[in-house]
Enzyme design. Structure first.
Site, mmCIF file in Angstrom:
data_model
loop_
_atom_site.group_PDB
_atom_site.id
_atom_site.type_symbol
_atom_site.label_atom_id
_atom_site.label_comp_id
_atom_site.label_asym_id
_atom_site.label_seq_id
_atom_site.Cartn_x
_atom_site.Cartn_y
_atom_site.Cartn_z
ATOM 1 N N HIS A 106 20.387 35.229 2.298
ATOM 2 C CA HIS A 106 19.902 36.608 2.252
ATOM 3 C C HIS A 106 18.426 36.629 1.850
ATOM 4 C CE1 HIS A 106 23.973 38.896 1.835
ATOM 5 N NE2 HIS A 106 23.951 38.063 2.840
ATOM 6 N N TYR A 134 22.863 47.696 -3.851
ATOM 7 C CA TYR A 134 23.154 48.242 -5.187
ATOM 8 C C TYR A 134 22.832 49.725 -5.126
ATOM 9 C CZ TYR A 134 22.816 43.335 -6.759
ATOM 10 O OH TYR A 134 22.980 41.979 -6.920
ATOM 11 N N LYS A 187 23.519 37.043 -12.292
ATOM 12 C CA LYS A 187 22.881 35.943 -13.017
ATOM 13 C C LYS A 187 23.795 35.012 -13.801
ATOM 14 C CE LYS A 187 18.786 36.712 -11.741
ATOM 15 N NZ LYS A 187 18.536 35.937 -10.543
ATOM 16 N N TYR A 214 15.119 38.338 -9.366
ATOM 17 C CA TYR A 214 16.368 38.238 -8.610
ATOM 18 C C TYR A 214 16.544 36.845 -7.982
ATOM 19 C CZ TYR A 214 20.417 39.934 -6.018
ATOM 20 O OH TYR A 214 21.698 40.120 -5.557
HETATM 21 P P1 FAD Z 1 33.978 30.251 -17.152
HETATM 22 O O1 FAD Z 1 33.901 30.434 -15.692
HETATM 23 O O2 FAD Z 1 34.494 31.365 -17.990
HETATM 24 O O3 FAD Z 1 34.852 28.949 -17.424
HETATM 25 C C1 FAD Z 1 35.339 28.609 -18.705
HETATM 26 C C2 FAD Z 1 36.588 27.737 -18.558
HETATM 27 O O4 FAD Z 1 37.035 27.333 -19.844
HETATM 28 C C3 FAD Z 1 37.747 28.497 -17.914
HETATM 29 O O5 FAD Z 1 38.285 27.733 -16.856
HETATM 30 C C4 FAD Z 1 38.741 28.700 -19.056
HETATM 31 O O6 FAD Z 1 40.089 28.719 -18.612
HETATM 32 C C5 FAD Z 1 38.440 27.473 -19.916
HETATM 33 N N1 FAD Z 1 38.831 27.652 -21.337
HETATM 34 C C6 FAD Z 1 38.696 28.750 -22.104
HETATM 35 N N2 FAD Z 1 39.167 28.531 -23.341
HETATM 36 C C7 FAD Z 1 39.610 27.246 -23.352
HETATM 37 C C8 FAD Z 1 40.218 26.450 -24.341
HETATM 38 N N3 FAD Z 1 40.462 26.919 -25.582
HETATM 39 N N4 FAD Z 1 40.545 25.179 -24.033
HETATM 40 C C9 FAD Z 1 40.300 24.684 -22.795
HETATM 41 N N5 FAD Z 1 39.728 25.408 -21.804
HETATM 42 C C10 FAD Z 1 39.392 26.677 -22.091
HETATM 43 N N6 FAD Z 1 27.369 35.293 -11.933
HETATM 44 C C11 FAD Z 1 26.420 35.050 -10.999
HETATM 45 O O7 FAD Z 1 25.590 34.148 -11.195
HETATM 46 N N7 FAD Z 1 26.332 35.764 -9.827
HETATM 47 C C12 FAD Z 1 27.208 36.770 -9.554
HETATM 48 O O8 FAD Z 1 27.142 37.341 -8.466
HETATM 49 C C13 FAD Z 1 28.208 37.086 -10.554
HETATM 50 N N8 FAD Z 1 29.097 38.059 -10.338
HETATM 51 C C14 FAD Z 1 30.087 38.259 -11.253
HETATM 52 C C15 FAD Z 1 30.978 39.282 -10.988
HETATM 53 C C16 FAD Z 1 31.997 39.524 -11.884
HETATM 54 C C17 FAD Z 1 32.949 40.656 -11.601
HETATM 55 C C18 FAD Z 1 32.142 38.716 -13.074
HETATM 56 C C19 FAD Z 1 33.264 38.956 -14.061
HETATM 57 C C20 FAD Z 1 31.245 37.704 -13.335
HETATM 58 C C21 FAD Z 1 30.210 37.465 -12.439
HETATM 59 N N9 FAD Z 1 29.281 36.460 -12.667
HETATM 60 C C22 FAD Z 1 28.278 36.273 -11.745
HETATM 61 C C23 FAD Z 1 29.357 35.627 -13.873
HETATM 62 C C24 FAD Z 1 30.000 34.257 -13.641
HETATM 63 O O9 FAD Z 1 31.265 34.409 -13.051
HETATM 64 C C25 FAD Z 1 30.117 33.490 -14.974
HETATM 65 O O10 FAD Z 1 28.867 33.517 -15.627
HETATM 66 C C26 FAD Z 1 30.575 32.025 -14.779
HETATM 67 O O11 FAD Z 1 31.945 31.979 -14.472
HETATM 68 C C27 FAD Z 1 30.329 31.182 -16.038
HETATM 69 O O12 FAD Z 1 30.866 29.894 -15.887
HETATM 70 P P2 FAD Z 1 31.364 29.044 -17.128
HETATM 71 O O13 FAD Z 1 31.862 27.762 -16.545
HETATM 72 O O14 FAD Z 1 30.293 28.987 -18.149
HETATM 73 O O15 FAD Z 1 32.542 29.884 -17.774
HETATM 74 C C1 PHB Z 2 29.533 39.527 -5.825
HETATM 75 O O1 PHB Z 2 29.436 39.324 -4.607
HETATM 76 O O2 PHB Z 2 30.599 39.372 -6.436
HETATM 77 C C2 PHB Z 2 28.345 39.985 -6.573
HETATM 78 C C3 PHB Z 2 27.117 40.029 -5.931
HETATM 79 C C4 PHB Z 2 25.997 40.487 -6.620
HETATM 80 C C5 PHB Z 2 26.112 40.865 -7.935
HETATM 81 C C6 PHB Z 2 27.334 40.794 -8.584
HETATM 82 C C7 PHB Z 2 28.471 40.355 -7.897
HETATM 83 O O3 PHB Z 2 25.023 41.312 -8.598
#
Ligand code: FAD
Ligand code: PHB
Length: 393
Positions: free
Chosen positions: A73, A201, A297, A384
């Site tokens: 994009h 958005y 992010k 962005y």
């Molecule tokens: P997580 O993905 O939360 O992984 C943590 C892992 O640890 C999980 O698998 C969990 O089960 C495990 N865990 C937890 N506790 C324990 C324990 N006690 N023992 C063992 N394992 C454990 N980010 C973007 O960059 N772009 C986007 O477009 C975007 N859109 C999003 C849209 C939504 C609706 C949401 C909710 C989030 C979005 N995010 C986005 C954020 C992104 O999904 C998170 O920042 C990302 O998942 C972080 O990764 P992580 O591995 O740090 O944590």
């Molecule tokens: C998504 O596709 O899930 C998405 C895209 C952009 C955002 C957040 C979520 O800012």
């Protein structure tokens, strides 16, 4: 009793990516995950990857399918006052973003780790971390009904916002900064072609809405909802009606509706802990910080932490110098606070906070200013696509 160099708690994108990069540099790790493999692989979350994240995934050897299947994009839309104004990322910031689901990133990483015989333990219960301040960390857990002990040099807390690693740090040694927003996002995934080529958005008097996608045949839509909204109050028909009511007319008319294949509500918050390290424990990704999803992010910030940590660990094992490791927290936090600021600002600009018509007029004025100012557009575009990586201080 088992031994490894780095114990990684959590098999989300942070934990898997860190484990993969360490493996490619000859550093041994064990990943402990509370959930099952299928649960982790099915979680629908992020959709937008910065170029820096794409490059890191290539470095980790998991860029092939991403390169083939991602949607590039060059811009995104800002809907307000009935129009859809395009921010030209390529022209203003010289970069594009990639649309490729977090589910796919997780799957690619999981496949790569398992193919190289990684020690990835799913359904690890009752994980505890001790000895992090004495330089002899031990991780204890139960698996298949038996208790296990893992000795290591370092612990990477990649266990997300609700994990145990952050809680293992003494309260006096850590400070939390938090803002909870008075709303959430109701998201729907549907196998229908996206309404637009690029993400939109939309600021609307009824509340925020956005159009995103996972492919040319799978759409992801969100609408702002109350923090305590009940999922069962939202039939597909009600969701589609509300979505269309909040989009500029040209975008609303292009929405193809269909049955949802996933529907969920996510709360919105900004959260940061300082510092992100305590003794031999390093907090990574959502375990250390949360941003509202408006700027796309969260996952990118998690990848940026992993980049700093794996390089610091490689230096430590290669040269014996712990200098980069000591600076892990301050290096990461410089980027994190800028991203927290951008995500907070973009959330504040696009959402309905209360029924105050003054506040809405101010948002519209801000958006109108943006359409006439190359400087303002460049600022949003630069943030962005992702800020440049900083060298350690
Ligand atoms: P997580 O993905 O939360 O992984 C943590 C892992 O640890 C999980 O698998 C969990 O089960 C495990 N865990 C937890 N506790 C324990 C324990 N006690 N023992 C063992 N394992 C454990 N980010 C973007 O960059 N772009 C986007 O477009 C975007 N859109 C999003 C849209 C939504 C609706 C949401 C909710 C989030 C979005 N995010 C986005 C954020 C992104 O999904 C998170 O920042 C990302 O998942 C972080 O990764 P992580 O591995 O740090 O944590
Ligand atoms: C998504 O596709 O899930 C998405 C895209 C952009 C955002 C957040 C979520 O800012």
């Amino acid at each position: 009793m088992t031994r490894t160099q780095v114990a990684i708690i959590g098999a989300g994108p942070s934990g898997l990516l860190l484990s993969q990069l360490l493996h490619l540099h000859g550093i041994d790790s064990v990943v402990l995950e509370r959930q099952s493999r299928s649960y982790v692989e099915a979680r629908i979350r992020a959709g937008v990857l910065e170029q820096g994240t794409v490059e890191l995934l290539h470095k980790a050897g998991v860029g092939e399918r991403l390169q083939r299947e991602r949607l590039v994009h060059d811009g995104f839309g800002l809907g307000f006052g009935g129009r859809n104004f395009r921010i030209d990322l390529k022209r203003l910031a010289g970069q594009s973003v990639s649309v490729y689901g977090q589910t796919e990133v997780t799957k690619d990483l999981m496949d790569a780790r398992l193919a190289s015989g990684a020690k990835l333990i799913f359904e690890a219960a009752d994980v505890t971390v001790s000895g992090i301040d004495g330089g002899r960390p031990t991780v204890r857990y139960t698996h298949g009904g038996a208790s296990h002990e893992l000795h290591c040099d370092y612990v990477a807390g990649c266990d997300g916002y609700h994990g145990i690693c952050r809680q293992s740090v003494p309260a006096a040694a850590i400070q939390a900064f938090e803002r909870v927003y008075p709303f959430g996002w109701l998201g729907v995934l549907a196998d229908v072609p996206p309404a637009t080529h690029e993400i939109v958005y939309s600021n609307h008097a009824r509340g925020f809405a956005m159009c995103s996608m996972r492919s040319l045949t799978r759409s992801r839509y969100y609408i702002q909802c109350a923090s305590d909204e009940r999922l069962d109050a939202w039939s597909d028909a009600r969701f589609w009606d509300e979505l269309r009511a909040r989009l500029p007319a040209e975008v609303a008319e292009a929405v193809t509706t269909g049955p949802s294949i996933e529907k969920s509500i996510a709360p919105l918050r900004s959260f940061v802990v300082e510092p992100m390290q305590f003794g031999s424990l390093f907090l990574v990704g959502d375990a250390a910080h949360i941003v509202p999803p408006t700027g796309a992010k969260g996952l990118n910030l998690a990848a940026a932490d992993v980049r700093v940590l794996y390089q610091a660990l490689v230096e430590r094992y290669r040269t014996g110098s712990g200098e980069l490791l000591e600076r892990y927290s301050e290096t990461c936090l410089r980027r994190i606070w800028k991203v927290v600021r951008f995500s907070w600002w973009f959330t504040s600009l696009m959402h309905k906070f209360d029924d105050d018509p003054f506040a809405h007029r101010i948002q519209l004025a801000d958006l109108d200013y943006l359409t006439g100012s190359a400087a303002a557009q460049t600022s949003i575009a630069e943030n962005y696509v992702g800020l440049p990586f900083e060298r350690p201080l």
